[in-house]
Design a protein around this motif. Structure first.
Motif, PDB file in Angstrom:
ATOM      1  N   PRO A 361       0.826  -1.215   0.000  1.00 33.15           N
ATOM      2  CA  PRO A 361       0.000   0.000   0.000  1.00 33.15           C
ATOM      3  C   PRO A 361       0.856   1.260   0.000  1.00 33.15           C
ATOM      4  CG  PRO A 361      -0.448  -1.399   1.927  1.00 33.15           C
ATOM      5  CD  PRO A 361       0.692  -2.010   1.200  1.00 33.15           C
ATOM      6  N   PRO A 412     -16.260  -4.892  -6.937  1.00 30.77           N
ATOM      7  CA  PRO A 412     -16.754  -5.993  -6.116  1.00 30.77           C
ATOM      8  C   PRO A 412     -16.240  -5.866  -4.687  1.00 30.77           C
ATOM      9  CG  PRO A 412     -15.793  -6.828  -8.146  1.00 30.77           C
ATOM     10  CD  PRO A 412     -15.494  -5.371  -8.099  1.00 30.77           C
ATOM     11  N   GLY A 414     -14.486  -5.832  -1.351  1.00 28.73           N
ATOM     12  CA  GLY A 414     -13.100  -6.059  -0.961  1.00 28.73           C
ATOM     13  C   GLY A 414     -12.077  -5.521  -1.944  1.00 28.73           C
ATOM     14  N   THR A 415     -12.527  -4.914  -3.051  1.00 29.16           N
ATOM     15  CA  THR A 415     -11.540  -4.415  -4.022  1.00 29.16           C
ATOM     16  C   THR A 415     -11.090  -2.993  -3.698  1.00 29.16           C
ATOM     17  OG1 THR A 415     -13.377  -3.826  -5.451  1.00 29.16           O
ATOM     18  CG2 THR A 415     -12.195  -5.854  -5.989  1.00 29.16           C
ATOM     19  N   THR A 418     -14.478   1.463  -0.763  1.00 29.07           N
ATOM     20  CA  THR A 418     -14.588   2.377   0.371  1.00 29.07           C
ATOM     21  C   THR A 418     -13.268   3.127   0.554  1.00 29.07           C
ATOM     22  OG1 THR A 418     -16.049   0.763   1.354  1.00 29.07           O
ATOM     23  CG2 THR A 418     -15.216   2.466   2.802  1.00 29.07           C
ATOM     24  N   ASN A 419     -12.178   2.403   0.411  1.00 33.11           N
ATOM     25  CA  ASN A 419     -10.867   3.041   0.545  1.00 33.11           C
ATOM     26  C   ASN A 419     -10.696   4.151  -0.489  1.00 33.11           C
ATOM     27  OD1 ASN A 419      -7.927   2.869   1.552  1.00 33.11           O
ATOM     28  ND2 ASN A 419      -7.790   2.836  -0.676  1.00 33.11           N
ATOM     29  N   TYR A 609      -5.444  -2.803  -5.613  1.00 36.90           N
ATOM     30  CA  TYR A 609      -5.307  -1.400  -5.195  1.00 36.90           C
ATOM     31  C   TYR A 609      -5.211  -0.427  -6.365  1.00 36.90           C
ATOM     32  CZ  TYR A 609      -3.959  -3.710  -0.829  1.00 36.90           C
ATOM     33  OH  TYR A 609      -3.911  -4.520   0.274  1.00 36.90           O
ATOM     34  N   VAL A 628      -4.188   3.494  -6.134  1.00 34.67           N
ATOM     35  CA  VAL A 628      -4.828   4.282  -5.079  1.00 34.67           C
ATOM     36  C   VAL A 628      -4.100   4.077  -3.746  1.00 34.67           C
ATOM     37  CG1 VAL A 628      -7.025   4.753  -3.917  1.00 34.67           C
ATOM     38  CG2 VAL A 628      -7.010   3.856  -6.253  1.00 34.67           C
ATOM     39  N   PRO A 629      -3.741   5.150  -3.072  1.00 34.91           N
ATOM     40  CA  PRO A 629      -3.087   4.983  -1.765  1.00 34.91           C
ATOM     41  C   PRO A 629      -4.050   4.412  -0.737  1.00 34.91           C
ATOM     42  CG  PRO A 629      -2.783   7.191  -2.620  1.00 34.91           C
ATOM     43  CD  PRO A 629      -3.824   6.544  -3.465  1.00 34.91           C
TER      44      PRO A 629
HETATM   45  N1  LIG Z   1      -5.349   1.179  -2.100  1.00 39.27           N
HETATM   46  C1  LIG Z   1      -5.275   0.368  -1.048  1.00 39.27           C
HETATM   47  N2  LIG Z   1      -4.115   0.200  -0.428  1.00 39.27           N
HETATM   48  C2  LIG Z   1      -4.040  -0.613   0.652  1.00 39.27           C
HETATM   49  N3  LIG Z   1      -5.058  -1.308   1.159  1.00 39.27           N
HETATM   50  C3  LIG Z   1      -6.234  -1.200   0.573  1.00 39.27           C
HETATM   51  C4  LIG Z   1      -6.407  -0.354  -0.559  1.00 39.27           C
HETATM   52  N4  LIG Z   1      -7.687  -0.443  -0.937  1.00 39.27           N
HETATM   53  C5  LIG Z   1      -8.281  -1.285  -0.072  1.00 39.27           C
HETATM   54  N5  LIG Z   1      -7.413  -1.739   0.825  1.00 39.27           N
HETATM   55  C6  LIG Z   1      -7.701  -2.683   1.918  1.00 39.27           C
HETATM   56  O1  LIG Z   1      -8.504  -3.726   1.396  1.00 39.27           O
HETATM   57  C7  LIG Z   1      -9.592  -4.030   2.260  1.00 39.27           C
HETATM   58  C8  LIG Z   1     -10.927  -3.842   1.548  1.00 39.27           C
HETATM   59  O2  LIG Z   1     -11.056  -2.481   1.182  1.00 39.27           O
HETATM   60  P1  LIG Z   1     -12.439  -1.717   1.172  1.00 39.27           P
HETATM   61  O3  LIG Z   1     -13.182  -1.908   2.462  1.00 39.27           O
HETATM   62  O4  LIG Z   1     -12.188  -0.340   0.733  1.00 39.27           O
HETATM   63  O5  LIG Z   1     -13.167  -2.529   0.046  1.00 39.27           O
HETATM   64  P2  LIG Z   1     -14.638  -2.422  -0.461  1.00 39.27           P
HETATM   65  O6  LIG Z   1     -14.585  -2.636  -1.904  1.00 39.27           O
HETATM   66  O7  LIG Z   1     -15.281  -1.163   0.026  1.00 39.27           O
HETATM   67  O8  LIG Z   1     -15.241  -3.661   0.231  1.00 39.27           O
HETATM   68  P3  LIG Z   1     -16.676  -3.816   0.828  1.00 39.27           P
HETATM   69  O9  LIG Z   1     -17.607  -3.369  -0.235  1.00 39.27           O
HETATM   70  O10 LIG Z   1     -16.780  -5.255   1.170  1.00 39.27           O
HETATM   71  O11 LIG Z   1     -16.669  -2.916   2.042  1.00 39.27           O
HETATM   72  C9  LIG Z   1      -9.439  -3.117   3.458  1.00 39.27           C
HETATM   73  O12 LIG Z   1      -8.773  -3.816   4.463  1.00 39.27           O
HETATM   74  C10 LIG Z   1      -8.562  -1.996   2.964  1.00 39.27           C
HETATM   75  O13 LIG Z   1      -7.779  -1.461   4.005  1.00 39.27           O
END
Ligand SMILES: Nc1ncnc2c1ncn2[C@@H]1O[C@H](COP(=O)(O)OP(=O)(O)OP(=O)(O)O)[C@@H](O)[C@H]1O
Length: 904
Positions: A361, A412, A414-415, A418-419, A609, A628-629
Motif C-alpha cells: 500500500p 466488487p 473487498g476491491t 470504500t478506501n 489497489y 490508489v493509496p
Molecule cells: N489502495 C489500497 N491500499 C491498501 N489497502 C487497501 C487499498 N484499498 C483497499 N485496501 C484494503 O482492502 C480491504 C478492503 O477495502 P475496502 O473496504 O475499501 O473494500 P470495499 O470494496 O469497500 O469492500 P466492501 O464493499 O466489502 O466494504 C481493506 O482492508 C482496505 O484497508
C-alpha cells in the motif's frame, strides 16, 4: 728568681688553664652548633624528599586527568560518530548481521559495509603501563573509561549515487552482497529492482538472491547485453526526467520529500566484471553515473574500472585493516563479513512473497499537499484532486465540474471501493476549505464506514467539510430519499438565487454574490443499489429525484457520487439512460462490471489497489489507470482530520450523524427542547424522530377539531409505550401546571411500568386501571357531549385500549369520547394492539374511521391500515424493529416512517 719562675709557672698554668677552658667552651659550642646543623640538615632533607614525592604525585595526577580527558574526548567523538551513523543507517541499514532483519524505512538510508578503525586513545594498548602505576595514585573503584563505540563505515547508494568496489575479489563480492541485502531490507518490497550483469559467473555472483528472480525483483541480462542494459537504463532516466520529474523537481528524492510520493522504484544495476567496454557502452555508463541517481537508477560496479567522480563511492576491499572507503579518507576500515547465507535466503524469500502478494500500500500522505498549502483552492469552476499515481509515475487528477459532473464507482466487495472514497474525500478535503466544499455522506452498507468523519465516543473530531453522515441506513431507504429531497431543496435555492442574479451557473453566482454561502456539494451514496432495490414508491421517487439532481445539479455545483459493488444489476438505473449519461465520470475497481463502456475491459486486468478512472463515460481512450493509496489506517486519518478540525472556529457545529442502529433520545430532540408552556390552543404531540436530514420530530397537532385523536397500533409493547411516553411528555411540556388535564389508564400488565413512569413525570396526572376506569369514561363521555368546550384540554392516554373492561357500555362511552371529545378539547391517545381491534372499538368493519385523525403503526402490515388511509390503496409498509409508520390525515399525503425515541 725561683720566686719569679714559680710565679711564671703559675701564670703559665693559669694561662693554660684559661686557654683550656676557653677551648672547651669553644668545643662545646662547636659541638652544639654541629648538632643543630645536623638536625636542620635532616629536616631539610626530609622536607625535600616529601616535596619530591608530592610533586611526583601531582604530576601523576595531572597526567592521569589529561589522559582521562583525552580518552573521554576521543570516546565522545567516537560516540557522536557512532550516533550519527546510527541515525544515518537505522535498522537494517546499519544493524550487524547477528541481529539483522529487514526493516523498511520511510526514506533511503546510508548502508553499512564494515567498521571504521578510529585512532586508539593513548591510554589504550601500548601506553597502558603509564597509567598510574603507584597504588596511592589510582582511586579504588574508579571506573575504567568505556571502550570506544563501534563506528560503522557507511556508504550512500539509494537516492544518492553509485558504489564502485575494487580490490580483493572475494571480499568485494561480500561487500556487494551486503550492500544489496541492506538496500533490499530497508525498502518496501517491490520498491527496489535489481538488474544483474555477471558475464563471468553467469549470475553466480548473485546466486544468494535467486529467490527474487521469479517475482522479477531480480533480473539478469545476458553476457552480451551490457549495451542494451545501459541503453534501457538511460531510457528510464530520460523518461523519468521528462514525465515524472517534469521540470518540477530535480530528483525523485526531492519529489518524495515534497509530495510524499515515490512513483518510481529504485533500479539498482549490479555490474560484476565487464571486461573492456566499447565506446558506446562507456558513454552510456558515464551518463548513468552522472544522471542516474536523481532518477533512482544506481550502479554497483565490481571488477570494472570507473574513474572517481561526484556521487561515486569507491570501496577498496582488503583484509585486516587495509580496506578503505573514499568518503572515509585515510581511516582504515575493517570490512564486515558477507551476509549469512540463511539471513540472505530468508530475506529474499520474504520479499518475494510480499511482492507476489501484490503491491504494497501507498500512504495517504502521498495525496495530501503540505499543511501550509491546505485549503488554498477555489471550487468556483469545479473541484480537482489527485487520486494516486499512474503506472507511468504521473499523478492522476480527478475532477467534478460541469463535465464530468457526477461519478459512478463500481468494485466488487473487498476491491477497495470504500478506501477509494476515503482517499478521494481526503484529497479534496485537504485542498478545499469547508466554505468551498461540503460533503453529504450516506452508506447503505451495514457498518459504520463513514462514521470516522463524524464525532464519536473515542474521537470527538470531525471532518470539517462533512454536513451529514448516514451510517447503518441499510434498512432505512427513506433516509436516502430524505437526502435527495434535501439536495433538491438546495438545488432550488441555488437556482432561485441564480435567477435573481441573472446568472446560469455556480461560478457566475459566486462572482455576483461573493458573500453568499455557495460551497460545491459532493454527495456520496455508497451501496446506492439498496436505495433503488425493489419496485416500489421509494425506488421510483429516488430515481426521479436522482435524475433531476443529476441533470440540474451540474450547473449549480451539486455533484453526486454513487458507488456500488456491482452496477450491472441495477435495473432502475439502466432503465434510465438519460440518468446514467449524466454520470460521465466512471471509476472501475478490479473486476468491476459494466461501469465502463461495453467494449472497455480495462478493469478486468487491474492489479490490486488500482482503479480505472474514466472521465468520458467509460470510452476506452479516456482510461487512466491509477494506483490508489491506502486511506484505511485510522491513526493516520485521525492525525489528518485533527489537523483540519483544529482550524475550525470554536463554535462550529458538528455534522448531523444519522445512525440507523441507535435509538434517538427525546431529551436530545431540538423540537422537544424548544417546547414552552404557553397553554397553546394547538398543542403538538411529538411521536418520534423523522428519517430526515435535519433531526426533526414527527408531530400531530391536537387542536380543537373533530378526529384529533391518536391511535398507536401493534403488539410491540415497548415501542408503543415509547410513542405514548413521547406524546405525553411533549404535550405536558406545553402547559402550565393547571393548563391541561392528563389521565392515564392502563389495562396491560406488561405496559404498567412504562405507564406508571409516564404518570410520575406528569404533575397531577390521573391514574386509572380496570378497577376505576368507569369513572374516567363516564366523566369524559359527559364532557364530550357538553354544550360548551372545556376550559382546558384533557388528554386521555389509554394503554391497551382494546382491553377496556366494562363491556358495551364502556365501549359506547369510549366511542362517544373519540367522536365528540376532540371538539370539546378531549383527546384520546390510545394504544390498540392491532388495527382490527381499533376497528372493533370504533364499531366494527362498517364503522367510520375518521375519529382517528392520526395513527402510528408498529408491527401492522400495510394492508391492515387501508381503512385508516385515504384513497383506495394501503401504505407501503413492512414492519421492522424500532420503526413506525406515522400518518396524520390533516397534513400528510402519504405516511412517513419514524423512529420512536428511546426511553430515557
Ligand atoms: N489502495 C489500497 N491500499 C491498501 N489497502 C487497501 C487499498 N484499498 C483497499 N485496501 C484494503 O482492502 C480491504 C478492503 O477495502 P475496502 O473496504 O475499501 O473494500 P470495499 O470494496 O469497500 O469492500 P466492501 O464493499 O466489502 O466494504 C481493506 O482492508 C482496505 O484497508
Amino acid at each position: 728568681m725561683a720566686e719569679s719562675t714559680k710565679q711564671q709557672v703559675m701564670e703559665i698554668r693559669a694561662g693554660l688553664s684559661h686557654a683550656l677552658g676557653v677551648a672547651e667552651n669553644a668545643l662545646g659550642r662547636a659541638r652544639h652548633d654541629e648538632g643543630t646543623a645536623v638536625t636542620r640538615w635532616e629536616r631539610i632533607r626530609a622536607a625535600a624528599e616529601s616535596r619530591v614525592r608530592k610533586l611526583g604525585a601531582a604530576r601523576d595526577e595531572r597526567l592521569r586527568s589529561v589522559t582521562a580527558w583525552h580518552d573521554s574526548e576521543l570516546a565522545g567523538l567516537a560516540g557522536a560518530a557512532a550516533g550519527a551513523a546510527d541515525r544515518a543507517a537505522p535498522g537494517a541499514a546499519g544493524e550487524t548481521w547477528s541481529s539483522w532483519e529487514p526493516t523498511p524505512l520511510p526514506k533511503a538510508a546510508e548502508l553499512r559495509i564494515g567498521r571504521l578503525l578510529l585512532p586508539e586513545p593513548p591510554g589504550a594498548g601500548a601506553t597502558e603501563p603509564e597509567r598510574p602505576g603507584r597504588p596511592w595514585q589510582w582511586e579504588e573503584g574508579a571506573e575504567e573509561p568505556a571502550p570506544a563505540p563501534d563506528v560503522p563505515a557507511l556508504v550512500q547508494l539509494l537516492d544518492h549515487g553509485h558504489v564502485v568496489v575494487q580490490g580483493d575479489r572475494k571480499l568485494g563480492d561480500d561487500v556487494v552482497a551486503a550492500l544489496l541485502l541492506r538496500a533490499l531490507g530497508t525498502s518496501t518490497p517491490g520498491t527496489l529492482q535489481v538488474i544483474g550483469y555477471d558475464p563471468e559467473h553467469l549470475g553466480g555472483g548473485l546466486a544468494g538472491f535467486a529467490p527474487l528472480a521469479p517475482v522479477r525483483v531480480l533480473t539478469f541480462v545476458a553476457p552480451n547485453a551490457l549495451g542494451k542494459l545501459l541503453d534501457d537504463l538511460v531510457g528510464e532516466v530520460r523518461r523519468i526526467n521528462e514525465t515524472v520529474l517534469a521540470g518540477e523537481f530535480s530528483s525523485l528524492r526531492e519529489l518524495h520529500a515534497a509530495t510524499n510520493r515515490r512513483p518510481e522504484p529504485w533500479r539498482v544495476a549490479v555490474l560484476l566484471g565487464a571486461g573492456e567496454l566499447n565506446r558506446h557502452e562507456r558513454t552510456q555508463l558515464d551518463r548513468l553515473l552522472r544522471t542516474g541517481a536523481a532518477c533512482g537508477v544506481h550502479l554497483i560496479v565490481h571488477g570494472l574500472t570507473v574513474p572517481p567522480g561526484p556521487g561515486i563511492e569507491c570501496v577498496t576491499a582488503a583484509p585486516g585493516d587495509e580496506a578503505r572507503i573514499s568518503s572515509g579518507g585515510d581511516l582504515p576500515v575493517r570490512l564486515d563479513p558477507g551476509p549469512p547465507q540463511q539471513t540472505l535466503t530468508a530475506t529474499c524469500r520474504q520479499i518475494a512473497e510480499a511482492v507476489a502478494a501484490g503491491p504494497a500500500p501507498i500512504a495517504l500522505d502521498s495525496l495530501l499537499p503540505r499543511p501550509e498549502q491546505e485549503w488554498r483552492e477555489s471550487s468556483a469552476t469545479g473541484v480537482t484532486a489527485p487520486l494516486g499515481d499512474s503506472p507511468q509515475g504521473t499523478r492522476v487528477l480527478v475532477s467534478l465540474s460541469d463535465y464530468p459532473p457526477h461519478a459512478l464507482i463500481a468494485g466488487p466487495s473487498g476491491t477497495g471501493k470504500t478506501n477509494l472514497i476515503y482517499a478521494w474525500l481526503g484529497s479534496l478535503a485537504a485542498r478545499y476549505s469547508p466554505a468551498e466544499l461540503a460533503f453529504y455522506l450516506l452508506d447503505f452498507k451495514e457498518g459504520v464506514s463513514f462514521a470516522r468523519f463524524a464525532p464519536g465516543r473515542r474521537d470527538q473530531s470531525w471532518l470539517p467539510h462533512v454536513r451529514l453522515v448516514g451510517v447503518n441506513v441499510n434498512t432505512d431507504r427513506e433516509f436516502g430519499l430524505a437526502l435527495l429531497r434535501f439536495l433538491g431543496a438546495e438545488l432550488r435555492r441555488r437556482a432561485d438565487a441564480a435567477k435573481q442574479h441573472e446568472v446560469t451557473n455556480l461560478a457566475e453566482l459566486r462572482a455576483e454574490d461573493p458573500g453568499g454561502d455557495w460551497p460545491r456539494i459532493v454527495a456520496v451514496v455508497d451501496e446506492f443499489q439498496v436505495l433503488l432495490a425493489g419496485r416500489d414508491s421509494v425506488t421510483n421517487e429516488a430515481v426521479d429525484m436522482l435524475e433531476d439532481l443529476a441533470r440540474r445539479g451540474r450547473s449549480q455545483g451539486i455533484h453526486l457520487i454513487l458507488a456500488s459493488q456491482d452496477v450491472s444489476g441495477i435495473e432502475a438505473l439502466w432503465g434510465r439512460p438519460a440518468l446514467v449519461a449524466q454520470f460521465s465520470l466512471r471509476i472501475a475497481l478490479p473486476r468491476a462490471r459494466r461501469v465502463l463502456a461495453e467494449q472497455n475491459t480495462a478493469a478486468e486486468s487491474l492489479p490490486r489497489y488500482h482503479a480505472v478512472v474514466n472521465p468520458d463515460s467509460g470510452a476506452t481512450e479516456a482510461n487512466q489507470v491509477v494506483r490508489v493509496p491506502s486511506a484505511g489506517d485510522r491513526d493516520r486519518w485521525s492525525t489528518f482530520q485533527h489537523r483540519l478540525w483544529r482550524r475550525l472556529p470554536k463554535d462550529s457545529l458538528p455534522p448531523r450523524l444519522f445512525d440507523g442502529d441507535t435509538q434517538p433520545r427525546l431529551a436530545d430532540s431540538p423540537d422537544f427542547r424548544s417546547l414552552i408552556a404557553d397553554d397553546s390552543p394547538a398543542p403538538a404531540a411529538l411521536l418520534g424522530e423523522t428519517i430526515d436530514v435535519m433531526s426533526r420530530s414527527a408531530r400531530t397537532v391536537l387542536r380543537r377539531a373533530p378526529g384529533r385523536n391518536l391511535a398507536v397500533l401493534g403488539t410491540r409493547t415497548e415501542e408503543a409505550c415509547a410513542v405514548l411516553a413521547t406524546a405525553g411528555r411533549s404535550l405536558a411540556a406545553q402547559f402550565a401546571r393547571d393548563g391541561a388535564r392528563f389521565s392515564i389508564a392502563c389495562f396491560d400488565p406488561d405496559a404498567r411500568a412504562a405507564a406508571e413512569a409516564l404518570h410520575a413525570r406528569i404533575p397531577d396526572c390521573g391514574w386509572y386501571d380496570a378497577s376505576n376506569v368507569d369513572w374516567l369514561l363516564e366523566d369524559a363521555a359527559a364532557e364530550s357531549t357538553a354544550a360548551w368546550p372545556a376550559d382546558r384540554p384533557h388528554f386521555i392516554l389509554l394503554y391497551a385500549a382494546d382491553a377496556l373492561p366494562g363491556g358495551k357500555a364502556a365501549g359506547d362511552q369510549l366511542r362517544t369520547v373519540l367522536r365528540q371529545g376532540p371538539e370539546r378539547r378531549l383527546h384520546v391517545l390510545g394504544w390498540w394492539r392491532g388495527a382490527g381491534l381499533l376497528r372493533d372499538t370504533l364499531g366494527g368493519p362498517s364503522s367510520r374511521t375518521d375519529p382517528i385523525g392520526a395513527w402510528v403503526a408498529l408491527d401492522v402490515h400495510g394492508s391492515e391500515l387501508a381503512p385508516f388511509y385515504p384513497g383506495a390503496g394501503a401504505p407501503n409498509w413492512y414492519p421492522r424493529p424500532w420503526r413506525a409508520l406515522h400518518f396524520d390525515r390533516s397534513v400528510h399525503r402519504g405516511a412517513e416512517v419514524i423512529i420512536p425515541y428511546g426511553v430515557s
